[in-house]
Design an enzyme around this catalytic site. Structure first.
Site, mmCIF file in Angstrom:
data_model
loop_
_atom_site.group_PDB
_atom_site.id
_atom_site.type_symbol
_atom_site.label_atom_id
_atom_site.label_comp_id
_atom_site.label_asym_id
_atom_site.label_seq_id
_atom_site.Cartn_x
_atom_site.Cartn_y
_atom_site.Cartn_z
ATOM 1 N N ARG A 12 0.809 -1.210 0.000
ATOM 2 C CA ARG A 12 0.000 0.000 0.000
ATOM 3 C C ARG A 12 0.845 1.264 0.000
ATOM 4 N NH1 ARG A 12 -2.685 -3.796 -0.941
ATOM 5 N NH2 ARG A 12 -4.881 -4.123 -0.416
ATOM 6 N N ARG A 71 -1.415 6.369 27.921
ATOM 7 C CA ARG A 71 -0.916 7.045 26.731
ATOM 8 C C ARG A 71 0.167 6.268 25.983
ATOM 9 N NH1 ARG A 71 1.064 8.598 31.344
ATOM 10 N NH2 ARG A 71 3.303 8.951 31.615
ATOM 11 N N LYS A 84 10.932 -1.247 29.548
ATOM 12 C CA LYS A 84 10.222 -0.732 28.380
ATOM 13 C C LYS A 84 10.910 -1.103 27.073
ATOM 14 C CE LYS A 84 7.843 3.311 30.317
ATOM 15 N NZ LYS A 84 7.718 4.788 30.246
ATOM 16 N N ASP A 130 11.095 13.303 27.381
ATOM 17 C CA ASP A 130 10.528 14.484 28.048
ATOM 18 C C ASP A 130 11.529 15.041 29.050
ATOM 19 O OD1 ASP A 130 10.438 12.592 30.028
ATOM 20 O OD2 ASP A 130 8.303 12.813 30.497
ATOM 21 N N CYS A 173 20.109 24.533 15.166
ATOM 22 C CA CYS A 173 19.979 23.385 16.056
ATOM 23 C C CYS A 173 18.977 23.714 17.161
ATOM 24 C CB CYS A 173 21.336 22.986 16.635
ATOM 25 S SG CYS A 173 21.965 24.071 17.933
ATOM 26 N N CYS A 176 19.658 26.718 19.240
ATOM 27 C CA CYS A 176 19.350 28.020 18.629
ATOM 28 C C CYS A 176 17.949 28.462 19.020
ATOM 29 C CB CYS A 176 19.430 27.919 17.104
ATOM 30 S SG CYS A 176 21.064 27.661 16.409
ATOM 31 N N CYS A 193 5.335 14.996 31.997
ATOM 32 C CA CYS A 193 4.027 14.346 32.056
ATOM 33 C C CYS A 193 3.619 13.973 33.480
ATOM 34 C CB CYS A 193 4.041 13.094 31.180
ATOM 35 S SG CYS A 193 4.192 13.415 29.414
ATOM 36 N N CYS A 250 24.291 31.117 19.524
ATOM 37 C CA CYS A 250 23.982 29.770 20.005
ATOM 38 C C CYS A 250 25.208 29.159 20.676
ATOM 39 C CB CYS A 250 23.513 28.884 18.839
ATOM 40 S SG CYS A 250 23.250 27.155 19.311
#
Length: 254
Positions: A12, A71, A84, A130, A173, A176, A193, A250
């Site tokens: 597909r 989630r 995990k 995160d 980057c 920046c 979270c 930067c």
């Protein structure tokens, strides 16, 4: 050359003129590193595995907790207290046994990433974390080794997506956009979270967008988030984009 089984499995997307057999072969030959296997990494990994990306390296030092299941769609209730990265590799192998999976049951840090990139070559990195310190480390190491990176984050109902191609000299980057000192004062690392909350489908949207951008990177299609900060508001289903440029001050690439 693609096998008959591959032609059937990926038919597909092969029929798309933007992909074709040549694009599918590029995906099959690609090696991708994914850092973080939570709410972003779960959908991103599922789509990349399903698309036939030939080799996925999965990095996460956490174990599955009951609070993840709202989630992090790779995991089930019976996976609680398991690593995990190992569970993700098993789940993705079950989804597509033709690809190669490598589980790294540890947290990424700058030294480990540097050693890994010195030993192995990667076509792309996905930052699905995160953790701000790790994100800046990924930015620095990917730039040093000239590896493209796709980054995303979600807080509450708000998502961000941005990509950098460090194979080109003129690429900005992450630093920046968010210099480490400024970002640390504006958004403390503790705000993730677990402390401010997040809506699951927003993570699904951004993780899927990371996978989409990754596929486009790997087959040579234009990448919409390249040097552009894509902002998504799940509450209103609105997207907007901000163009980025190199920052002469930067601390990483200035």
């Amino acid at each position: 050359m693609l096998s008959r089984k591959q032609l059937q499995r990926y038919s597909r997307q092969i029929m798309l003129p933007q992909i074709g057999e040549a694009g599918q072969e590029k995906l099959s030959n690609a090696r991708v590193l994914m850092v973080g296997l939570g709410g972003l990494g779960s959908p991103a990994a599922l789509y990349l595995a399903a698309a036939g990306v030939g080799e996925l390296h999965l990095v996460d030092g956490d174990k599955v907790e009951i609070s993840n299941l709202q989630r992090q769609v790779l995991y089930k209730t019976n996976h609680r207290e398991k690593d995990k990265a190992q569970v993700a590799a098993q789940q993705l192998t079950a989804a597509n046994p033709e690809i190669r999976l490598h589980a790294h049951c540890r947290m990424a840090d700058e030294g480990w990433l540097t050693d890994l990139f010195s030993q192995q070559s990667f076509d792309l990195v996905l930052d699905c974390t995160d953790n701000l310190d790790i994100r800046h480390s990924i930015n620095r190491v990917c730039r040093a080794h000239k590896i493209p990176v796709v980054m995303a984050s979600v807080r509450g109902f708000s998502g961000q997506l941005v990509s950098f191609d460090f194979r080109t000299q003129a690429s900005p980057c992450y630093a920046c956009l968010f210099p480490p000192a400024v970002e640390a004062s504006d958004l403390p690392e503790a705000e993730n979270c677990s402390t401010v909350g997040v809506i699951g489908p927003a993570l699904g949207m951004m993780g899927s967008a990371q996978a989409l951008e990754a596929i486009k990177f790997l087959v040579g299609l234009p990448v919409s988030s390249l040097n552009r900060l894509q902002l998504f508001e799940a509450a209103s289903l609105e997207w907007r984009a901000l163009s980025l440029a190199e920052n002469s001050t930067c601390p990483v690439c200035g």
